[in-house]
Design a protein around this motif. Structure first.
Motif, PDB file in Angstrom:
ATOM      1  N   ASP A  58      10.822 -13.026 -12.002  1.00 19.21           N
ATOM      2  CA  ASP A  58      12.116 -12.481 -11.574  1.00 19.21           C
ATOM      3  C   ASP A  58      12.148 -12.111 -10.096  1.00 19.21           C
ATOM      4  N   GLY A  59      11.242 -12.676  -9.332  1.00 17.25           N
ATOM      5  CA  GLY A  59      11.249 -12.362  -7.906  1.00 17.25           C
ATOM      6  C   GLY A  59       9.892 -12.565  -7.290  1.00 17.25           C
ATOM      7  N   ASP A  60       9.654 -11.920  -6.178  1.00  9.61           N
ATOM      8  CA  ASP A  60       8.402 -12.058  -5.453  1.00  9.61           C
ATOM      9  C   ASP A  60       7.773 -10.685  -5.272  1.00  9.61           C
ATOM     10  N   GLY A  61       6.449 -10.613  -5.456  1.00  6.83           N
ATOM     11  CA  GLY A  61       5.747  -9.353  -5.302  1.00  6.83           C
ATOM     12  C   GLY A  61       5.911  -8.729  -3.930  1.00  6.83           C
ATOM     13  N   GLU A  62       6.283  -9.550  -2.967  1.00  3.09           N
ATOM     14  CA  GLU A  62       6.510  -9.033  -1.615  1.00  3.09           C
ATOM     15  C   GLU A  62       7.619  -7.975  -1.609  1.00  3.09           C
ATOM     16  N   GLU A  63       8.575  -8.102  -2.539  1.00  2.00           N
ATOM     17  CA  GLU A  63       9.645  -7.111  -2.638  1.00  2.00           C
ATOM     18  C   GLU A  63       9.087  -5.751  -3.052  1.00  2.00           C
ATOM     19  N   LEU A  64       8.099  -5.764  -3.938  1.00  4.89           N
ATOM     20  CA  LEU A  64       7.503  -4.503  -4.373  1.00  4.89           C
ATOM     21  C   LEU A  64       6.723  -3.860  -3.233  1.00  4.89           C
ATOM     22  N   LEU A  65       6.032  -4.673  -2.445  1.00  2.00           N
ATOM     23  CA  LEU A  65       5.306  -4.148  -1.296  1.00  2.00           C
ATOM     24  C   LEU A  65       6.261  -3.418  -0.359  1.00  2.00           C
ATOM     25  N   ALA A  66       7.419  -4.021  -0.107  1.00  2.00           N
ATOM     26  CA  ALA A  66       8.398  -3.383   0.779  1.00  2.00           C
ATOM     27  C   ALA A  66       8.880  -2.061   0.191  1.00  2.00           C
ATOM     28  N   ALA A  67       9.103  -2.035  -1.133  1.00  2.00           N
ATOM     29  CA  ALA A  67       9.573  -0.801  -1.771  1.00  2.00           C
ATOM     30  C   ALA A  67       8.513   0.290  -1.708  1.00  2.00           C
ATOM     31  N   VAL A  68       7.254  -0.089  -1.946  1.00  2.00           N
ATOM     32  CA  VAL A  68       6.167   0.893  -1.890  1.00  2.00           C
ATOM     33  C   VAL A  68       6.040   1.460  -0.490  1.00  2.00           C
ATOM     34  N   ARG A  69       6.122   0.621   0.504  1.00  2.00           N
ATOM     35  CA  ARG A  69       5.926   1.068   1.874  1.00  2.00           C
ATOM     36  C   ARG A  69       7.071   1.944   2.379  1.00  2.00           C
ATOM     37  N   ARG A  70       8.251   1.831   1.761  1.00  2.00           N
ATOM     38  CA  ARG A  70       9.362   2.692   2.171  1.00  2.00           C
ATOM     39  C   ARG A  70       9.151   4.136   1.731  1.00  2.00           C
ATOM     40  N   HIS A  71       8.413   4.322   0.631  1.00  2.00           N
ATOM     41  CA  HIS A  71       8.314   5.662   0.054  1.00  2.00           C
ATOM     42  C   HIS A  71       6.892   6.173  -0.141  1.00  2.00           C
ATOM     43  N   GLU A  72       5.895   5.306  -0.129  1.00  2.00           N
ATOM     44  CA  GLU A  72       4.542   5.704  -0.505  1.00  2.00           C
ATOM     45  C   GLU A  72       3.525   5.246   0.532  1.00  2.00           C
ATOM     46  N   SER A  73       2.377   5.899   0.532  1.00  2.00           N
ATOM     47  CA  SER A  73       1.264   5.449   1.370  1.00  2.00           C
ATOM     48  C   SER A  73       0.146   4.898   0.488  1.00  2.00           C
ATOM     49  N   LEU A  74       0.517   4.380  -0.688  1.00  3.39           N
ATOM     50  CA  LEU A  74      -0.464   3.830  -1.624  1.00  3.39           C
ATOM     51  C   LEU A  74      -1.170   2.619  -1.031  1.00  3.39           C
TER      52      LEU A  74
END
Length: 239
Positions: A58-74
């Motif tokens: 349903d998409g590309d994992g790169e989208e999750l990376l962008a979401a994590v980086r907007r809110h988290e330092s994981l």
């Protein structure tokens, strides 16, 4: 340590989940971008690391990376069959801590996870997963315990407690750590659980349960599993 694993391939997801669990990680798995986003948004406890694939239904994992980086330092470790250098550079510049090309060995993945965590200030050592002391042999990967060559039946909780001690054999593990990791954060004051289950383990593994030489008490602090025999086989890494 809590890890979010995003991988749509069922067999690889199961293999990685089981290997990480043997090392002592608590693994949350997702097979799609939507599943991973929901887990991130509603996680009851903080995550410590994200392992993500790129090609998803349903998409590309790169989208999750962008979401994590907007809110988290994981720490985020990308795993992908894509080998293009330009994409690797773009994802690393976008905030990925590492990029591992498939196929890869589990031992390398675990090592890179430890490096990513260390760079964020969390020191994680490789866990001992194959333990031998005297007549006792514990193989965490196979979930097998033997004493004098004979199988020992442990309840799931007994095995989980023993496994927690095996991973840090020779080191003291506090009452609070054991209760949190085996029973959960809400049980950290229930030390009677430890006394009961430690007595059961000693009855099954010790030659003289009243005078333990394997499962040792550190009075007022916690418990320690005796160091493995020096001539024991090296730890087994899942392949």
């Amino acid at each position: 340590m809590r890890v979010l694993l995003l991988e749509d391939d069922r067999e690889l997801r199961r293999t990685l989940r089981d290997a990480l669990a043997v090392e002592g990680y608590e693994v949350l798995t997702a097979a799609s971008l939507a599943d991973a986003q929901a887990l991130l948004a509603h996680a009851r406890e903080p995550l410590d690391l994200v392992v993500l694939d790129l090609g998803l239904p349903d998409g590309d994992g790169e989208e999750l990376l962008a979401a994590v980086r907007r809110h988290e330092s994981l720490p985020v470790l990308v795993i992908s069959a894509r080998q293009a250098e330009g994409q690797k550079i773009r994802l690393l510049d976008a905030g990925a801590d590492d990029y591992l090309v498939k196929p890869f060995g589990v031992a390398e993945l675990l090592a890179r996870m430890r490096v990513a965590l260390r760079h964020r200030g969390t020191r994680v050592s490789a866990a001992l997963t194959d333990y031998r002391h005297g007549r006792v042999h514990v193989d965490l990967a196979a979930q097998r315990v033997r004493r004098g060559g004979e199988p020992v039946h442990l309840t799931p909780t007994e095995f989980k407690l023993l496994a927690r001690l095996v991973r840090q054999a020779g080191q003291v593990v506090t009452h609070r750590q054991l209760l949190r990791d085996v029973w959960g954060a809400e049980f950290t004051e229930h030390t009677h659980y430890l006394r009961l289950y430690m007595a059961q383990l000693r009855a099954k593994l010790e030659d003289e349960p009243a005078e333990p030489r394997l499962l040792l008490t550190e009075t007022g602090v916690g418990y320690r599993l005796a160091e493995p025999d020096e001539d024991a086989a090296p730890p087994l890494m899942p392949s």
